[in-house]
Design a protein around this motif. Structure first.
Motif, PDB file in Angstrom:
ATOM      1  N   THR A  93     -12.005  -1.132  -0.917  1.00 46.67           N
ATOM      2  CA  THR A  93     -10.679  -1.169  -0.348  1.00 46.67           C
ATOM      3  C   THR A  93     -10.099  -2.428   0.550  1.00 46.67           C
ATOM      4  O   THR A  93      -8.879  -2.706   0.196  1.00 46.67           O
ATOM      5  N   PRO A  94     -10.899  -2.877   1.491  1.00 47.32           N
ATOM      6  CA  PRO A  94     -10.435  -4.290   2.061  1.00 47.32           C
ATOM      7  C   PRO A  94      -9.906  -5.353   1.058  1.00 47.32           C
ATOM      8  O   PRO A  94      -8.995  -6.064   1.219  1.00 47.32           O
ATOM      9  N   LEU A 116     -13.580  -4.947  -8.425  1.00 49.18           N
ATOM     10  CA  LEU A 116     -14.267  -3.881  -8.883  1.00 49.18           C
ATOM     11  C   LEU A 116     -14.290  -2.593  -8.088  1.00 49.18           C
ATOM     12  O   LEU A 116     -14.635  -2.895  -6.800  1.00 49.18           O
ATOM     13  N   CYS A 117     -14.287  -1.519  -8.527  1.00 51.86           N
ATOM     14  CA  CYS A 117     -14.496  -0.257  -7.850  1.00 51.86           C
ATOM     15  C   CYS A 117     -15.343   0.765  -8.660  1.00 51.86           C
ATOM     16  O   CYS A 117     -14.951   0.848  -9.605  1.00 51.86           O
ATOM     17  N   ARG A 118     -16.176   1.427  -7.923  1.00 51.12           N
ATOM     18  CA  ARG A 118     -17.265   2.176  -8.742  1.00 51.12           C
ATOM     19  C   ARG A 118     -17.008   3.609  -8.425  1.00 51.12           C
ATOM     20  O   ARG A 118     -17.433   4.546  -9.104  1.00 51.12           O
ATOM     21  N   CYS A 119     -15.918   3.909  -7.669  1.00 47.78           N
ATOM     22  CA  CYS A 119     -15.505   5.303  -7.276  1.00 47.78           C
ATOM     23  C   CYS A 119     -14.573   5.858  -7.961  1.00 47.78           C
ATOM     24  O   CYS A 119     -14.183   7.051  -8.123  1.00 47.78           O
ATOM     25  N   ILE A 126      -4.922   3.266  -7.318  1.00 51.15           N
ATOM     26  CA  ILE A 126      -4.920   2.100  -6.487  1.00 51.15           C
ATOM     27  C   ILE A 126      -3.650   1.398  -7.398  1.00 51.15           C
ATOM     28  O   ILE A 126      -2.790   0.898  -6.391  1.00 51.15           O
ATOM     29  N   VAL A 127      -3.536   1.357  -8.535  1.00 54.79           N
ATOM     30  CA  VAL A 127      -2.377   0.951  -9.049  1.00 54.79           C
ATOM     31  C   VAL A 127      -0.989   1.611  -8.602  1.00 54.79           C
ATOM     32  O   VAL A 127      -0.064   1.179  -8.157  1.00 54.79           O
ATOM     33  N   ASP A 128      -1.251   2.942  -8.193  1.00 53.99           N
ATOM     34  CA  ASP A 128      -0.051   3.837  -7.963  1.00 53.99           C
ATOM     35  C   ASP A 128       0.245   3.366  -6.644  1.00 53.99           C
ATOM     36  O   ASP A 128       1.864   3.104  -6.322  1.00 53.99           O
TER      37      ASP A 128
END
Length: 161
Positions: free
Chosen positions: A106-107, A136-139, A145-147
């Motif tokens: 997130t940061p 990259l996000c694995r969750c 995130i785009v929203d």
């Protein structure tokens, strides 16, 4: 060559003097010397984006930048987003849109998005998706995130999402 250097770093609108060896990364100095642990270190190869900070307003991987390279630059970390204990509009949007799960990435996403929105205030959903693909996000499936970033962009320019 490994002689320590006295640096003056401008981080989150504050001047810090630190003594570092030239080989130390900005990520390590931020986390260990300045205790700004919001900058996460994931891959240490510049691939994941967890360590993204803003250097002179542009997103940069703190694990790939030597601390000595940041002298004279304006560095912003995720700690700079909240003001007086209040979340920034972007941070609030991440919560509102459920754009964080484990939170490790997130940061980096917040700082990347902050840099993108500063450079492209009229960014479309597609522009945002393309820019965020650098981290990259694995969750998540990235949609939330785009929203969140798109909602922030719309709010900042006074339009509906």
């Amino acid at each position: 060559m490994n002689d320590p250097h006295l640096l003056t770093l401008s981080v989150n609108d504050a001047e810090h003097e630190v003594v570092v060896e030239p080989r130390r990364t900005l990520a390590d100095v931020l986390r260990h010397d300045l205790r700004l642990t919001g900058t996460h270190v994931g891959c240490e190869h510049g691939v994941c984006g967890a360590c993204t900070v803003l250097i002179d307003g542009a997103p940069a991987r703190a694990c790939l930048v030597f601390a000595v390279q940041a002298e004279g630059a304006d560095v912003r970390t995720v700690e700079s987003l909240a003001r007086d204990g209040e979340l920034s509009d972007l941070q609030q949007a991440f919560g509102d849109h459920h754009a964080l799960q484990c939170g490790f990435c997130t940061p980096g996403f917040l700082m990347l998005a902050e840099g993108v929105l500063a450079e492209q205030p009229d960014a479309s959903r597609e522009d945002i998706r393309e820019a965020l693909s650098a981290n990259l996000c694995r969750c998540t499936g990235y949609q939330t995130i785009v929203d969140a970033v798109h909602a922030t962009a719309c709010s900042r320019r006074g339009t509906n999402a």
